[in-house]
Motif scaffolding. Sequence first.
Motif, PDB file in Angstrom:
ATOM      1  N   GLN A 280     -22.382   9.263   4.220  1.00 52.62           N
ATOM      2  CA  GLN A 280     -22.707  10.598   3.709  1.00 52.62           C
ATOM      3  C   GLN A 280     -24.168  10.590   3.249  1.00 52.62           C
ATOM      4  O   GLN A 280     -24.483  10.583   2.061  1.00 52.62           O
ATOM      5  N   PHE A 281     -25.057  10.594   4.220  1.00 51.57           N
ATOM      6  CA  PHE A 281     -26.458  10.319   3.943  1.00 51.57           C
ATOM      7  C   PHE A 281     -27.168  11.444   3.195  1.00 51.57           C
ATOM      8  O   PHE A 281     -28.176  11.208   2.530  1.00 51.57           O
ATOM      9  N   ASP A 282     -26.655  12.672   3.272  1.00 51.55           N
ATOM     10  CA  ASP A 282     -27.265  13.742   2.490  1.00 51.55           C
ATOM     11  C   ASP A 282     -27.073  13.487   0.993  1.00 51.55           C
ATOM     12  O   ASP A 282     -27.986  13.694   0.187  1.00 51.55           O
ATOM     13  N   LYS A 283     -25.866  12.992   0.625  1.00 54.63           N
ATOM     14  CA  LYS A 283     -25.602  12.671  -0.783  1.00 54.63           C
ATOM     15  C   LYS A 283     -26.349  11.413  -1.211  1.00 54.63           C
ATOM     16  O   LYS A 283     -26.792  11.300  -2.352  1.00 54.63           O
ATOM     17  N   VAL A 284     -26.485  10.461  -0.284  1.00 55.75           N
ATOM     18  CA  VAL A 284     -27.289   9.261  -0.551  1.00 55.75           C
ATOM     19  C   VAL A 284     -28.722   9.675  -0.881  1.00 55.75           C
ATOM     20  O   VAL A 284     -29.320   9.189  -1.855  1.00 55.75           O
TER      21      VAL A 284
END
Length: 495
Positions: free
Chosen positions: A464-468
Amino acid sequence: MREIKIYNTLTRQKEVFEPVTEGYVGMYVCGPTVYSNAHLGNVRTFLTFDVLFRFLKSIGYKVRYVRNITDVGHLVGDGDEGEDKIGKIAKLEKLEPMEVVQRYTNDFHQVLDKFNFLPPSVEPTATGHMIEQIEAVKELIAKGLAYESNGSVYFDIDQYNAEGGSYGKLSGRILEDLLNETRELDGQSEKRNQLDFAIWKKASPEHIMQWPSPWGMGFPGWHLECTCMSNKYLGDQFDIHGGGMDLKFPHHECEIAQGSSLTGKDPVRYWMHTNMLTVNGQKMSKSLGNSFLPAQLFAGDHDLLDQAYSPMTVRFFMLQSQYRSTLDFSNDALKGSHKAFRRLLNGLRIVKTLEFVESDAAIDDKKKADVEKAVEGFYSALGDDLNTAVGIAHLFTMLKYVNMIYMNQLPAASLGKETFESLKTHYVLFFEEILGLKEEQNGTDTSVLNGMLEIYKEHKANRQFDKVDQIRAYFKDNGMVIKDLKHRIDWAWEE
């Protein structure tokens, strides 16, 4: 006790420190005249003696540190004529003099608090010791070393020298040259000698701050205040007297003359003086437009500043120069100090978490000796006339080994348990207790940061790279970075 060497301004050489009383140190530092905001020159001087206070205590001395507040008697121009600096501001701002004193004493304390200074053991005020000063004037008159003239009392330098004194010995000034440099001004005709200095001044009717005395209404001389306060709290002879180099003459020269005349002893064994500040190679001065207050440094609110600098960055920057050397402020130097301080700060956070793990790793004698040499080197550097610059270099050597253990590049067991524990203990001691540096709060609790890292790991594992990226951005906005290491995910202060 460890051997310490101090550069003694009086003898112009380094000397092995031998206190008056074994195991105890008496130290007096001339404090501020509280008529304006504390400036960076003040901070550098008091930083030197804050670190000396810390260092002496850390190696086992019991220290009484006296730093006064001058709240009367310091005249504009630092001479014997003119307005009282505090009285002048009181008139301009239509305040009671003690309102001025309180305002700028509060400011002084607040500034030193931001720089993480320890409070002195005693902080006396000149107005709180009027009786002692009047009695000292009486005694000097009785000894024939002072005389009354038109309601003022002056110290008699010719008589002092005739009785074995040596006025000028601290600053290296020659009496004949001083006389040639001194021209007679209005009001000086009441002196027997142009160089005689006031120990009690007659107050004109409009002078706000004045007290009754055997010689009429008046106020004490600036130089006498420190002599009386140091004598009261530290005795006839004490170990260390400090201040800025601008105080060597006439202030400290006059203190020696008064003190030795009152007690028959040289009042101080070791005189220490800090050097001046410059900005981009020029003397710091309001007239040149290159003078800034600590608050302006913290806010970045000055044309000469590229950015804001935190109190600990500035403290660390000052510690990177030995106190007797000139200290030059520049944006490049401050930025370099910011990065270096953050590296050491990251090491502090890491070293507190390291634990010794037994393993079959062989003792690495070279690395073990290197750590032990760095620890001893720090003590030796500060014991060599408080050379904090060299001490910090040894702290960086220790940081190298902290980072090697943290990065799994060096097993803790290869240093041996004793050396490993020494590395941990001394890194924290040197950083926090002796250099007086500390982690600066950014408003986020460490437990919250660790919790966010756990969430970060989950988001990363779930791709979940947007949250990362959101979590990374939060850390960056607060001056931190997330580190994705092979063996762990951690955070560090951004360098």
